[in-house]
Scaffold this active site. Sequence first.
Site, mmCIF file in Angstrom:
data_model
loop_
_atom_site.group_PDB
_atom_site.id
_atom_site.type_symbol
_atom_site.label_atom_id
_atom_site.label_comp_id
_atom_site.label_asym_id
_atom_site.label_seq_id
_atom_site.Cartn_x
_atom_site.Cartn_y
_atom_site.Cartn_z
ATOM 1 N N VAL A 276 0.845 -1.206 0.000
ATOM 2 C CA VAL A 276 0.000 0.000 0.000
ATOM 3 C C VAL A 276 0.879 1.254 0.000
ATOM 4 O O VAL A 276 0.642 2.211 -0.764
ATOM 5 C CB VAL A 276 -0.968 -0.002 1.212
ATOM 6 N N CYS A 277 1.908 1.249 0.834
ATOM 7 C CA CYS A 277 2.818 2.405 0.916
ATOM 8 C C CYS A 277 3.472 2.679 -0.433
ATOM 9 O O CYS A 277 3.656 3.832 -0.831
ATOM 10 C CB CYS A 277 3.909 2.157 1.950
ATOM 11 N N THR A 278 3.832 1.616 -1.135
ATOM 12 C CA THR A 278 4.478 1.778 -2.446
ATOM 13 C C THR A 278 3.545 2.538 -3.395
ATOM 14 O O THR A 278 3.967 3.466 -4.096
ATOM 15 C CB THR A 278 4.844 0.390 -3.028
#
Length: 212
Positions: A44-46
């Site tokens: 998700v962070c990516t």
Amino acid sequence: MSIRLGSIAPDFTQESTHGTIRFHEWIGGSWAVLFSHPKDFTPVCTTELGVVAKLKPEFDKRNVKVIAVSVDDVKSHQGWVGDIEETQKTKMNFPILGDADRKVAGLYDMIHPDASDTLTVRSVFIIDPNKKVRATITYPASTGRHFDEILRVIDSLQLTDAHSVATPANWQQGGDCVIVPSLQDPELLKQKFPKGYTALRPYLRMTPQPDK
Ligand code: BEZ
């Protein structure tokens, strides 16, 4: 320490992928968005960092600097940046703070121990050029943020700072605004809202967006 709207954003000096950041000095006369993510090399962070890199021109247009933070160190961030660029098809164009000592996470209360003892949640702080915190948003690790919403909040803050209006539910750029209830002087109303307004109730007065 929890951060309240209107309080001065805590200042800090911390390393980042763009070198040492002295936060208030780095903000300078701009607005800023400081946002935390739980961990490097996570899916998700990516996607979030890729989206923010692509939206950078939109933040620039609004005189807003963006900066990310997580409790991983700069070396880890540097390794991850290549993955973000390759998978999200963008260039990383803003700094990521390496907060392995949790200095920033502590100052901004970004670790919620009932969610995780060690990882930062998805916090967002919108800070104005006077270094005041103007909006805060917190999401759980499992929910990626909608950065168009963050731009919308910035648009609302900048508009309502400049005119005697507030923005109603689901407002978008160009949409009608509400006149602040404290403004009652008929002469001032004429002067500030030459396009007129519709009073649905004495306290609910709709006017076209003043700067359009
Ligand atoms: C993610 O960024 O994909 C993620 C990070 C921590 C927990 C769950 C998801």
